[in-house]
Design a protein around this motif. Structure first.
Motif, short mmCIF file in Angstrom:
data_model
loop_
_atom_site.label_atom_id
_atom_site.label_comp_id
_atom_site.label_asym_id
_atom_site.label_seq_id
_atom_site.Cartn_x
_atom_site.Cartn_y
_atom_site.Cartn_z
N ALA A 23 -1.32 14.53 -52.51
CA ALA A 23 -1.95 15.37 -53.53
C ALA A 23 -1.08 16.60 -53.80
CB ALA A 23 -3.33 15.80 -53.07
N ALA A 24 -1.08 17.00 -55.06
CA ALA A 24 -0.33 18.19 -55.46
C ALA A 24 -1.14 19.42 -55.06
CB ALA A 24 -0.08 18.17 -56.96
N VAL A 25 -0.68 20.11 -54.02
CA VAL A 25 -1.43 21.22 -53.44
C VAL A 25 -0.51 22.41 -53.21
CG1 VAL A 25 -2.77 21.94 -51.42
CG2 VAL A 25 -2.98 19.63 -52.26
N GLN A 26 -1.06 23.61 -53.38
CA GLN A 26 -0.36 24.84 -53.02
C GLN A 26 -1.16 25.51 -51.91
OE1 GLN A 26 -0.32 27.15 -56.63
NE2 GLN A 26 1.89 26.94 -56.77
N LEU A 27 -0.47 26.00 -50.91
CA LEU A 27 -1.12 26.78 -49.87
C LEU A 27 -1.03 28.25 -50.27
CD1 LEU A 27 -2.48 26.94 -47.11
CD2 LEU A 27 -0.21 27.13 -46.12
N VAL A 28 -2.19 28.88 -50.46
CA VAL A 28 -2.25 30.26 -50.91
C VAL A 28 -2.84 31.10 -49.78
CG1 VAL A 28 -3.22 31.82 -52.62
CG2 VAL A 28 -2.62 29.50 -53.27
N THR A 29 -2.14 32.15 -49.39
CA THR A 29 -2.65 33.05 -48.35
C THR A 29 -2.89 34.42 -48.96
OG1 THR A 29 -0.41 33.61 -47.69
CG2 THR A 29 -1.48 31.84 -46.49
N THR A 30 -4.08 34.94 -48.67
CA THR A 30 -4.43 36.29 -49.12
C THR A 30 -5.09 36.98 -47.95
OG1 THR A 30 -6.58 35.55 -49.93
CG2 THR A 30 -4.79 35.57 -51.52
N GLY A 31 -4.51 38.06 -47.50
CA GLY A 31 -5.06 38.77 -46.35
C GLY A 31 -5.09 37.87 -45.14
N ARG A 32 -6.29 37.60 -44.64
CA ARG A 32 -6.42 36.75 -43.45
C ARG A 32 -6.86 35.33 -43.80
NH1 ARG A 32 -9.42 40.76 -39.19
NH2 ARG A 32 -7.85 42.40 -39.27
N ALA A 33 -7.14 35.07 -45.05
CA ALA A 33 -7.64 33.76 -45.45
C ALA A 33 -6.52 32.90 -46.03
CB ALA A 33 -8.74 33.92 -46.48
N ALA A 34 -6.64 31.60 -45.82
CA ALA A 34 -5.70 30.65 -46.40
C ALA A 34 -6.50 29.62 -47.19
CB ALA A 34 -4.90 29.96 -45.31
N PHE A 35 -6.04 29.31 -48.38
CA PHE A 35 -6.73 28.39 -49.28
C PHE A 35 -5.77 27.30 -49.73
CE2 PHE A 35 -8.62 32.56 -49.94
CZ PHE A 35 -9.95 32.30 -49.71
N LEU A 36 -6.32 26.12 -49.97
CA LEU A 36 -5.55 25.04 -50.59
C LEU A 36 -5.95 25.00 -52.06
CD1 LEU A 36 -5.72 22.10 -48.06
CD2 LEU A 36 -3.77 23.54 -48.61
N ARG A 37 -4.99 25.10 -52.94
CA ARG A 37 -5.24 25.05 -54.37
C ARG A 37 -4.76 23.70 -54.88
NH1 ARG A 37 -2.96 29.89 -57.49
NH2 ARG A 37 -4.66 30.88 -56.36
N LEU A 38 -5.71 22.85 -55.28
CA LEU A 38 -5.39 21.52 -55.77
C LEU A 38 -5.06 21.58 -57.26
CD1 LEU A 38 -8.33 19.83 -53.96
CD2 LEU A 38 -5.98 19.14 -53.65
N ALA A 39 -4.08 20.79 -57.68
CA ALA A 39 -3.70 20.74 -59.09
C ALA A 39 -4.79 20.04 -59.89
CB ALA A 39 -2.39 20.01 -59.25
N ALA A 40 -5.16 20.60 -61.02
CA ALA A 40 -6.25 20.04 -61.83
C ALA A 40 -5.86 18.72 -62.48
CB ALA A 40 -6.64 21.04 -62.91
N HIS A 41 -4.58 18.50 -62.70
CA HIS A 41 -4.15 17.28 -63.39
C HIS A 41 -4.02 16.08 -62.46
CE1 HIS A 41 -0.37 18.84 -61.72
NE2 HIS A 41 0.05 17.59 -61.75
N TRP A 42 -4.15 16.28 -61.15
CA TRP A 42 -3.99 15.19 -60.19
C TRP A 42 -5.16 14.22 -60.30
CZ3 TRP A 42 0.36 14.17 -57.97
CH2 TRP A 42 0.40 13.28 -56.92
N PRO A 43 -4.92 12.92 -60.33
CA PRO A 43 -6.00 11.94 -60.57
C PRO A 43 -7.12 11.95 -59.54
CG PRO A 43 -3.85 10.87 -60.64
CD PRO A 43 -3.62 12.28 -60.20
N TRP A 44 -6.85 12.33 -58.30
CA TRP A 44 -7.87 12.24 -57.25
C TRP A 44 -8.38 13.60 -56.80
CZ3 TRP A 44 -3.09 9.64 -56.60
CH2 TRP A 44 -3.13 8.33 -57.05
#
Length: 62
Positions: A23-44
């Motif tokens: 999956a097309a994902v970006q790992l985004v870190t802000t402060g102490r939290a980490a988030f996975l941001r999934l690409a909207a165009h990815w089929p799944w």
């Protein structure tokens, strides 16, 4: 497999691994939290986000 429904529940392990781990994902870190941001165009993306939401509602065994 616990959080998947419909056609996604019948995916073979090899296909499931391919679709989840490619999956097309970006790992985004802000402060102490980490988030996975999934690409909207990815089929799944929809199936992955629904499965993660279902897993969040499960109670912990401990």
């Amino acid at each position: 497999m616990l959080a998947l429904t419909g056609k996604t529940r019948r995916w073979e392990p090899r296909r499931l691994r391919f679709r989840l781990f490619s999956a097309a994902v970006q790992l985004v870190t802000t402060g102490r939290a980490a988030f996975l941001r999934l690409a909207a165009h990815w089929p799944w993306t929809g199936e992955i986000t629904e499965a993660l939401a279902r897993l969040a509602f499960l109670q912990s065994p401990g």
